[in-house]
Enzyme design. Structure first.
Site, PDB file in Angstrom:
ATOM      1  N   HIS A 190      -3.511   7.029   3.167  1.00  0.00           N
ATOM      2  CA  HIS A 190      -3.919   5.761   2.560  1.00  0.00           C
ATOM      3  C   HIS A 190      -5.305   5.398   3.100  1.00  0.00           C
ATOM      4  CE1 HIS A 190      -4.178   1.712   1.303  1.00  0.00           C
ATOM      5  NE2 HIS A 190      -3.872   1.178   2.465  1.00  0.00           N
ATOM      6  N   CYS A 202       0.813  -1.224   0.000  1.00  0.00           N
ATOM      7  CA  CYS A 202       0.000   0.000   0.000  1.00  0.00           C
ATOM      8  C   CYS A 202       0.845   1.271   0.000  1.00  0.00           C
ATOM      9  CB  CYS A 202      -0.941   0.014   1.197  1.00  0.00           C
ATOM     10  SG  CYS A 202      -1.982  -1.438   1.253  1.00  0.00           S
ATOM     11  N   ASN A 238     -10.246  -0.390   0.403  1.00  0.00           N
ATOM     12  CA  ASN A 238      -8.784  -0.268   0.374  1.00  0.00           C
ATOM     13  C   ASN A 238      -8.280  -0.720  -1.001  1.00  0.00           C
ATOM     14  OD1 ASN A 238      -6.035  -0.613   0.673  1.00  0.00           O
ATOM     15  ND2 ASN A 238      -6.160  -1.607   2.667  1.00  0.00           N
TER      16      ASN A 238
END
Ligand code: ACO
Length: 331
Positions: free
Chosen positions: A258, A116, A288
């Protein structure tokens, strides 16, 4: 504060059309509820790629928009830095597929693997290549087809992720410029690798019938431990990027974290001393999307006018590895 070497000249995103809501999990036989998912994660829906959509095709959509907004033609791109945890093939890189798709005939192209945090890592690498004079113009893309690596029988992970891509065109600044990347910070701790990982399917444990049977090529995550490390590491990263830019939290106009979980985002903002009004949130609509999440959010923030000329943005990410990183960018 150092003179910014590189600036963001254009942004774009490539998002699958198919929306999967929390209610849609019932049809897959997953024992969960809309209320549980919203309360624990803030996610209402996510986008899921169709069979004909790939990491490369979403990346190409994002890249074309970013290049059009930057007024840059494919032949002007010197490097394609593609961050992905879901490459279309294991060899060659998805970046070269994107290079071919775009006709970016002068570009070097390679993938960055930092989960990520990958897009922040990719931006840092591209900025470094500009600093050393190797390149002038880069396409930095985060693209993920997470739906291809989640275990659709594991309710603790499959509800979290979604598909999509975001891209920016990064250009080398002329001297005396004041806009661009003001600071970057990247870190990792591989001793924690097995808290969020895919145990099999790589060179150490290649695909076999056993791997298929025990589903060990899919993502596995220790949710609570990951949560704890994510908050601590992203808070540290915010501080370090601010220090690097010689700024205080008050100087930040927008925090783009994020987008993993609204509770992680809220805790990070609190530790970073940034009020939630200044935090960009779209995890409710996308879930996500791993390394695509920050460039997608940035593109939406630009489109909605929350990021405009003069805006100072703090970007921060955390992911498998663990890896974490941050940057301050002035637009
Ligand atoms: N629906 C209903 N119940 C569920 C679900 C679900 N989808 N998933 C788990 N549960 C149950 C568990 O079985 C457990 O039941 P039990 O108490 O009977 O054993 C209960 O809910 C609580 O489970 P926990 O895992 O303790 O729940 P928690 O409050 O920690 O929330 C979550 C889980 C949402 C995964 C949370 O830990 C989290 O967000 N962690 C961080 C995850 C993340 O964002 N990772 C990505 C960051 S890095 C990156 O982006 C790659």
């Amino acid at each position: 504060m150092k003179r910014p070497i590189a600036y963001i000249a254009g942004t774009g995103r490539g998002i699958p059309a198919r929306v999967m809501t929390n209610h849609d999990f019932a049809a897959l036989g997953i024992d969960t509820s809309h209320e549980w998912i919203v309360e624990r994660t803030g996610i209402m829906e996510r986008r899921i790629a169709s069979d004909s959509e790939s990491t490369c095709s979403m990346a190409a959509d994002a890249a074309r928009t970013a290049m059009a907004r930057a007024g840059v033609a494919p032949g002007e791109i010197d490097a394609i830095v593609m961050s992905t945890a879901t490459p279309d093939r294991l060899l060659p890189s998805t970046a070269v597929d994107l290079q071919a798709e775009l006709g970016a005939t002068r570009a070097a192209a390679f993938d960055v693997s930092a989960a990520c945090t990958g897009w922040i890592y990719g931006m840092t690498v591209a900025e470094g290549l500009m600093h050393s004079g190797v390149i002038q113009t880069a396409l930095v893309v985060g693209a993920e087809k997470m739906s291809s690596i989640v275990d659709w029988q594991d309710r603790s992970t499959c509800i979290l992720f979604g598909d999509g891509a975001g891209a920016v065109v990064l250009k080398r600044n002329k001297s005396q410029a004041t806009k661009g990347i003001l600071s970057t910070f990247i870190r990792s701790d591989g001793t924690l690798a097995e808290l969020l990982w895919r145990p099999s399917g790589g060179a150490k444990h290649p695909f076999s019938q056993d791997v298929l049977d025990d589903r060990s090529s899919y993502v596995r995550m220790a949710g609570r431990e990951t949560f704890r490390h994510a908050v601590r590491s992203m808070s540290e990263a915010c501080e370090r990027a601010l220090d690097g830019a010689k700024l205080r939290a008050d100087d930040i106009d927008i925090l783009i974290p994020h987008q993993a979980n609204i509770r992680i985002i809220e805790s990070t903002a609190k530790y970073a001393n940034v009020p939630m009004e200044k935090v960009f949130v779209n995890v409710d609509r996308y879930g996500n999307t791993s390394s695509a999440s920050i460039p997608i959010a940035l593109d939406e923030a630009v489109e909605s006018g929350r990021v405009k000329e003069g805006t100072t943005a703090l970007l921060v990410a955390f992911g498998a590895g663990f890896t974490w990183g941050s940057m301050v960018v002035r637009f």
